[in-house]
Motif scaffolding. Sequence first.
Motif, PDB file in Angstrom:
ATOM      1  N   TYR A 345       0.810  -1.246  -0.200  1.00 20.68           N
ATOM      2  CA  TYR A 345      -0.060  -0.181  -0.090  1.00 20.68           C
ATOM      3  C   TYR A 345       0.836   1.185  -0.065  1.00 20.68           C
ATOM      4  N   ASN A 346       0.565   2.267  -0.849  1.00 18.49           N
ATOM      5  CA  ASN A 346       1.442   3.349  -0.839  1.00 18.49           C
ATOM      6  C   ASN A 346       0.474   4.410  -0.080  1.00 18.49           C
ATOM      7  N   ASN A 348       1.170   7.642   0.124  1.00 21.04           N
ATOM      8  CA  ASN A 348       0.980   8.974  -0.306  1.00 21.04           C
ATOM      9  C   ASN A 348       0.099   8.626  -1.535  1.00 21.04           C
ATOM     10  N   THR A 349       0.223   7.772  -2.162  1.00 22.08           N
ATOM     11  CA  THR A 349      -0.671   7.862  -3.390  1.00 22.08           C
ATOM     12  C   THR A 349      -1.901   7.113  -3.440  1.00 22.08           C
ATOM     13  N   GLU A 351      -2.231   3.961  -3.662  1.00 25.52           N
ATOM     14  CA  GLU A 351      -2.285   2.706  -4.461  1.00 25.52           C
ATOM     15  C   GLU A 351      -1.891   1.376  -3.728  1.00 25.52           C
ATOM     16  N   THR A 366       8.888   5.496  -3.348  1.00 28.57           N
ATOM     17  CA  THR A 366       8.568   6.301  -2.332  1.00 28.57           C
ATOM     18  C   THR A 366       6.975   5.952  -1.731  1.00 28.57           C
ATOM     19  N   GLY A 367       6.800   5.694  -0.354  1.00 27.84           N
ATOM     20  CA  GLY A 367       5.607   5.702   0.167  1.00 27.84           C
ATOM     21  C   GLY A 367       5.151   4.328   0.335  1.00 27.84           C
ATOM     22  N   TRP A 368       5.759   3.211  -0.348  1.00 27.25           N
ATOM     23  CA  TRP A 368       5.317   2.040  -0.288  1.00 27.25           C
ATOM     24  C   TRP A 368       5.593   1.271   0.761  1.00 27.25           C
ATOM     25  N   ARG A 369       4.518   0.579   1.292  1.00 26.81           N
ATOM     26  CA  ARG A 369       4.754  -0.050   2.626  1.00 26.81           C
ATOM     27  C   ARG A 369       4.493  -1.533   2.206  1.00 26.81           C
ATOM     28  N   TRP A 391       6.425  -7.966  -1.380  1.00 23.69           N
ATOM     29  CA  TRP A 391       5.616  -6.785  -0.813  1.00 23.69           C
ATOM     30  C   TRP A 391       4.451  -7.187  -0.306  1.00 23.69           C
TER      31      TRP A 391
END
Length: 614
Positions: A345-346, A348-349, A351, A366-369, A391
């Motif tokens: 899950y991002n 920031n975005t 997505e 960036t921002g991906w968890r 991921w």
Amino acid sequence: MVDVAQVLNAAGLTNPAVIEYVQEWADVTRPARIEVVSASDDARLLQEALDAGELEPAGEGLYYSQSYWKDTARSEERTIVATSDPEDKGVYNNWRHSDEIKPIVIGNMTGASEGKTMYVIPYLMSAPGSPLEEFAAGIELTDNRSVVLQMIRMARVGVETFNALADPDSFVRAVHVTGDLENLGQGTPEDKRYFVTVADERTILHFGSSYGGNALLGKIAHGLRQANWDGGASGKFLGEQYMLIAIHDKQTGKKYHIAGGFPSASGKTNLAMMVPPDALGDRYYVEFFGDDIAWMWVGDDGKLYGMNPEFGVFGVAIDTNEKTNPNALAAVQPKTGAIFTNTAYNVNTHETWWEGKTPDYPTDVTGWRDWKGGLISERPEAEQRNKEFVWAHPNCRFTSTMSNVPNESPDYNDPAGVPIDGIIYGGRTRDREPLIRAITDPAEGVYDGLTLGAEATAAAEGVAGQLRYDPMSMRPFLALPEGRYAQHFLNILDQLTDKPLFAHVNWFQRDADGGYLWPGYSENLRALLWMMDYREGRATGTQTPVGVVPTKEELNLDGLDIDDETIDQLLAIDVDRWKQEIELREAHLKQFRGLPQEIWDAHHRVAKALDDEV
Ligand code: OXD
Ligand code: MN
């Protein structure tokens, strides 16, 4: 203390049996509040879940949730079928006496919902008016809002539907308590989780998980285990872990309905949502009824009828992409209300991403968890884009209602169900099993289902080439002991004057280098078209000791680039490998008490036919 009768009456649930049931379990779990839920509460509950941080936004009208890391899949060893009669013990149903197991689960549930809300979810696992409606009603009690939101997607939820039942006294009592997930001793000798179906009391008691397969009680516990029991006890129906589709031949106007059981990770959802290959698309269209459960009964006209009791899809996201399953991707587009669980899950975005969604990882990390919440950017460089360091969780899921699936059948809601023309079984098998073999004798069809299996994979250890048997793909879902189940299956078939054709399919044959011989996915339609041609007498195939296989000429290969030699290999029967398999089957079947003689006869017929082959 909550005034149960008052809350239920105010919500329109006035049935005394329901009030008594909710009171009984509120006394055990001791929630702070009780709330009755209908599907119309969805938007409010979504907002509450977002506000509470239980869900994250994942695009317009899309949601993301993350589970506790030890609570991501069904736990077969903690799943139990209980009754009051030791005769109900089978090999796979993990039977326990209800007098022994109920007090343990009730002990664990006692006071476990303190401070929480108990949601009362009246649901129906059928279209209203279905001939199986009497087996379809249930009331789930849960202390988990995400479970409520998923149930609204997976079952027909609502007070109105429930009150309209012919017999609102007869419902499955389905109690779900999440428990303190961080302190349940998962996988240790002190494990407190229990997922019990008290089949002869039509009561489900699940404690210690919020994962869909353990917590959405309409689905697996009621839709499969309780249905397997109810079907056998009433003699009226089969409740099976089958997908259900129609193949619509636009040229002739005819629709063929095919149901089928596949052990997990054998492509059942992709098959059910299939888009025909381009070369066949002008003529054929595949309608989706369901990807996981079918209930089937004998119709007044002597045909087998079937329906999907579910209202949605709880699919594995991994490897779902434009090629493998475009319809599943469409079902989770913005505004569908879909919920993703344990994908990446991002933040920031907003997505979501999972392995196999796109050929490559997202370009910017960036921002991906990852599914556990760890930032990908904080991993060592070598672990950021590396298959070994996933991921998404391998069992990450999407939950979306049926109506979001573009090829949903217009007949899906028809309470009359649809006539079943064919039943297929298929597992992952690297050799021995041809692309398709039709089985004309119904007892041999049941025998084939009972000996269904999939090869050992990394996830389930075993000997290469040997199957992990999964009878009818029901191994973790059987409530009946196997002998009685097989007899019940035969009894249903006996009542039919127009029986479905059985077939075994295998999309997973490999060459010497380990590559797949058959392209799979949408091309699988070709095998099913042959099956229906054979049923209708348009194809005759070649008789082998294990069934009828297509001749090369009979398979519709239009637009498919595949050489003759490969087709020969896909349709070949390796008699020596089959003889080895027969011995393993014999040992497998011998475990089952009271297996009908008809099944043994089928086994011996196939064994002899193989022996007679020179
Ligand atoms: C399963 C499922 O576990 O359908 O089989 O979720
Ligand atoms: Mn399933």
